[in-house]
Motif scaffolding. Structure first.
Motif, PDB file in Angstrom:
ATOM      1  N   ARG A  60       0.822  -1.211   0.000  1.00 50.75           N
ATOM      2  CA  ARG A  60       0.000   0.000   0.000  1.00 50.75           C
ATOM      3  C   ARG A  60       0.854   1.258   0.000  1.00 50.75           C
ATOM      4  N   GLU A  61       1.957   1.230   0.749  1.00 49.28           N
ATOM      5  CA  GLU A  61       2.843   2.383   0.783  1.00 49.28           C
ATOM      6  C   GLU A  61       3.471   2.628  -0.583  1.00 49.28           C
ATOM      7  N   LEU A  62       3.873   1.555  -1.252  1.00 53.03           N
ATOM      8  CA  LEU A  62       4.471   1.707  -2.581  1.00 53.03           C
ATOM      9  C   LEU A  62       3.440   2.165  -3.605  1.00 53.03           C
ATOM     10  N   ALA A  63       2.206   1.705  -3.474  1.00 56.50           N
ATOM     11  CA  ALA A  63       1.150   2.155  -4.375  1.00 56.50           C
ATOM     12  C   ALA A  63       0.882   3.640  -4.187  1.00 56.50           C
ATOM     13  N   ARG A  64       0.890   4.089  -2.946  1.00 51.77           N
ATOM     14  CA  ARG A  64       0.690   5.513  -2.663  1.00 51.77           C
ATOM     15  C   ARG A  64       1.794   6.354  -3.286  1.00 51.77           C
ATOM     16  N   ILE A  65       3.026   5.878  -3.155  1.00 50.15           N
ATOM     17  CA  ILE A  65       4.163   6.626  -3.687  1.00 50.15           C
ATOM     18  C   ILE A  65       4.177   6.612  -5.208  1.00 50.15           C
ATOM     19  N   TRP A  66       3.900   5.443  -5.814  1.00 49.60           N
ATOM     20  CA  TRP A  66       3.936   5.318  -7.272  1.00 49.60           C
ATOM     21  C   TRP A  66       2.868   6.183  -7.930  1.00 49.60           C
ATOM     22  N   GLY A  67       1.704   6.240  -7.310  1.00 50.42           N
ATOM     23  CA  GLY A  67       0.638   7.122  -7.769  1.00 50.42           C
ATOM     24  C   GLY A  67      -0.182   6.578  -8.924  1.00 50.42           C
ATOM     25  N   ASN A  68      -1.369   7.159  -9.112  1.00 45.58           N
ATOM     26  CA  ASN A  68      -2.291   6.785 -10.186  1.00 45.58           C
ATOM     27  C   ASN A  68      -2.646   5.302 -10.147  1.00 45.58           C
ATOM     28  N   ILE A  69      -2.762   4.754  -8.929  1.00 43.34           N
ATOM     29  CA  ILE A  69      -3.137   3.351  -8.749  1.00 43.34           C
ATOM     30  C   ILE A  69      -4.350   3.276  -7.828  1.00 43.34           C
ATOM     31  N   ASP A  70      -5.337   2.528  -8.250  1.00 47.36           N
ATOM     32  CA  ASP A  70      -6.533   2.292  -7.451  1.00 47.36           C
ATOM     33  C   ASP A  70      -6.574   0.811  -7.072  1.00 47.36           C
ATOM     34  N   TYR A  71      -6.848   0.517  -5.798  1.00 45.28           N
ATOM     35  CA  TYR A  71      -6.928  -0.873  -5.361  1.00 45.28           C
ATOM     36  C   TYR A  71      -8.076  -1.016  -4.363  1.00 45.28           C
ATOM     37  N   SER A  72      -8.614  -2.199  -4.269  1.00 46.68           N
ATOM     38  CA  SER A  72      -9.750  -2.403  -3.364  1.00 46.68           C
ATOM     39  C   SER A  72      -9.947  -3.887  -3.067  1.00 46.68           C
ATOM     40  N   VAL A  73     -10.671  -4.146  -1.978  1.00 47.89           N
ATOM     41  CA  VAL A  73     -11.109  -5.493  -1.603  1.00 47.89           C
ATOM     42  C   VAL A  73     -12.610  -5.413  -1.358  1.00 47.89           C
ATOM     43  N   ARG A  74     -13.371  -6.252  -2.043  1.00 49.27           N
ATOM     44  CA  ARG A  74     -14.825  -6.206  -1.921  1.00 49.27           C
ATOM     45  C   ARG A  74     -15.393  -7.593  -1.642  1.00 49.27           C
ATOM     46  N   GLU A  75     -16.326  -7.640  -0.726  1.00 49.51           N
ATOM     47  CA  GLU A  75     -17.047  -8.880  -0.464  1.00 49.51           C
ATOM     48  C   GLU A  75     -18.264  -8.899  -1.394  1.00 49.51           C
ATOM     49  N   LEU A  76     -18.234  -9.761  -2.399  1.00 53.51           N
ATOM     50  CA  LEU A  76     -19.297  -9.797  -3.394  1.00 53.51           C
ATOM     51  C   LEU A  76     -20.533 -10.534  -2.892  1.00 53.51           C
ATOM     52  N   ARG A  77     -20.325 -11.578  -2.113  1.00 52.62           N
ATOM     53  CA  ARG A  77     -21.448 -12.386  -1.646  1.00 52.62           C
ATOM     54  C   ARG A  77     -21.066 -13.124  -0.374  1.00 52.62           C
ATOM     55  N   ARG A  78     -22.028 -13.268   0.539  1.00 51.66           N
ATOM     56  CA  ARG A  78     -21.793 -14.020   1.770  1.00 51.66           C
ATOM     57  C   ARG A  78     -22.902 -15.051   1.936  1.00 51.66           C
ATOM     58  N   ASP A  79     -22.502 -16.277   2.157  1.00 50.62           N
ATOM     59  CA  ASP A  79     -23.444 -17.370   2.378  1.00 50.62           C
ATOM     60  C   ASP A  79     -23.164 -17.939   3.763  1.00 50.62           C
ATOM     61  N   ASP A  80     -23.959 -17.493   4.733  1.00 47.56           N
ATOM     62  CA  ASP A  80     -23.735 -17.941   6.109  1.00 47.56           C
ATOM     63  C   ASP A  80     -24.078 -19.413   6.300  1.00 47.56           C
ATOM     64  N   GLU A  81     -25.014 -19.923   5.533  1.00 46.35           N
ATOM     65  CA  GLU A  81     -25.379 -21.333   5.672  1.00 46.35           C
ATOM     66  C   GLU A  81     -24.247 -22.238   5.186  1.00 46.35           C
ATOM     67  N   ALA A  82     -23.657 -21.853   4.053  1.00 51.82           N
ATOM     68  CA  ALA A  82     -22.534 -22.628   3.523  1.00 51.82           C
ATOM     69  C   ALA A  82     -21.230 -22.278   4.227  1.00 51.82           C
ATOM     70  N   GLY A  83     -21.234 -21.151   4.952  1.00 54.27           N
ATOM     71  CA  GLY A  83     -20.024 -20.737   5.662  1.00 54.27           C
ATOM     72  C   GLY A  83     -18.918 -20.270   4.739  1.00 54.27           C
ATOM     73  N   VAL A  84     -19.256 -19.431   3.760  1.00 50.33           N
ATOM     74  CA  VAL A  84     -18.256 -18.983   2.801  1.00 50.33           C
ATOM     75  C   VAL A  84     -18.646 -17.612   2.250  1.00 50.33           C
ATOM     76  N   SER A  85     -17.641 -16.816   1.903  1.00 50.59           N
ATOM     77  CA  SER A  85     -17.853 -15.525   1.261  1.00 50.59           C
ATOM     78  C   SER A  85     -17.085 -15.492  -0.051  1.00 50.59           C
ATOM     79  N   GLU A  86     -17.631 -14.769  -1.023  1.00 51.89           N
ATOM     80  CA  GLU A  86     -16.927 -14.555  -2.287  1.00 51.89           C
ATOM     81  C   GLU A  86     -16.298 -13.171  -2.242  1.00 51.89           C
ATOM     82  N   VAL A  87     -14.997 -13.102  -2.424  1.00 58.88           N
ATOM     83  CA  VAL A  87     -14.243 -11.866  -2.272  1.00 58.88           C
ATOM     84  C   VAL A  87     -13.512 -11.530  -3.572  1.00 58.88           C
TER      85      VAL A  87
END
Length: 268
Positions: A86-113
């Motif tokens: 993250r520090e290198l991405a900040r310094i390099w610049g013009n970079i977008d990054y993210s982590v998203r939870e697309l779906r959560r299935d509590d019955e199956a006990g799993v998330s799609e990330v």
């Protein structure tokens, strides 16, 4: 008797798409405009590579950055952390990054990330999509997670590892390799702090975790008085892995067995 017309044989049109609310339409338009604006700005204001290199060298020369630059996990190796990425991405610049939870299935006990990193200037993109089980490994056993906060932290943890790989894959290899070399050098030299003082501080820090000197010596394979800057640097990485990354201390520093001599000996 009625006659079937040609109109009767024409297939019925498909059902109309689900209604899109005004708020959803506005959000979709905003997201598209945001992406277009980011690309336009990145191309209009390209990164200054010389400035980025100078800032990276300054940042990696600081103990606060170097101390969080590497991780160490038993049976999984070691390497650069997401904090350094993250520090290198900040310094390099013009970079977008993210982590998203697309779906959560509590019955199956799993998330799609989904983890992504995007160089908006060169339009280089890297992504990782995976299933994150709501479970953790503890002393070789798989334990299910049911608490919502535990599941959230677990997803963030695995997502951080994935986004680290994404960021590192869009950054130039020479840039990331030099940064890691400088961080290791900073850990070795300790910003001018004498080695003896760093050893004392390290022993005190581990004592606060309930890890004594014999266990530290067993890990390094050396007596305390023989530790060099590299040994102290590696212990610092292990300390960070325990206190900030949640690695089990007993996995990194197995309890030292007590010898018969230490028990006073038992005569046969």
């Amino acid at each position: 008797m009625s006659r079937t017309t040609d109109l009767d044989t024409i297939a019925k049109p498909a059902a109309p798409a689900a209604h899109v609310t005004q708020a959803t339409a506005v959000e979709q338009a905003r997201a598209v405009a945001e992406v277009q604006a980011a690309v336009t700005v990145a191309q209009a204001m390209p990164r200054d590579i010389a400035r980025a290199v100078a800032e990276m060298r300054d940042s990696c020369g600081r103990t606060a950055v170097a101390a969080r630059a590497f991780y160490s996990v038993p049976n999984r190796g070691n390497g650069p952390t997401v904090h350094l990425a993250r520090e290198l991405a900040r310094i390099w610049g013009n970079i977008d990054y993210s982590v998203r939870e697309l779906r959560r299935d509590d019955e199956a006990g799993v998330s799609e990330v989904l983890a992504t990193a995007w160089d908006q200037q060169t339009n280089v993109r890297s992504s990782r999509s995976f299933q994150a089980p709501h479970a953790k490994m503890a002393r070789g056993q798989r334990q299910a997670l049911v608490d919502l906060d535990d599941i959230y932290r677990n997803n963030q943890n695995v997502g951080a590892k994935a986004v680290r790989e994404c960021i590192m894959s869009v950054l130039p290899r020479w840039f990331t390799e030099e940064a890691q070399d400088l961080c290791r050098k900073t850990l070795d030299q300790g910003e001018g702090v004498p080695l003896a003082d760093r050893v004392t501080a390290m022993v005190k820090a581990f004592a606060g975790l309930g890890i004594d000197v014999p266990r530290l010596e067993a890990k390094t394979g050396k007596r305390r008085g023989q530790w060099d800057a590299g040994d102290v640097a590696q212990l610092g990485i292990d300390y960070t892995s325990i206190t900030r990354d949640g690695i089990d201390r007993d996995a990194l520093f197995p309890a030292r067995p007590v010898t018969a001599d230490e028990l006073g000996g038992v005569s046969s």
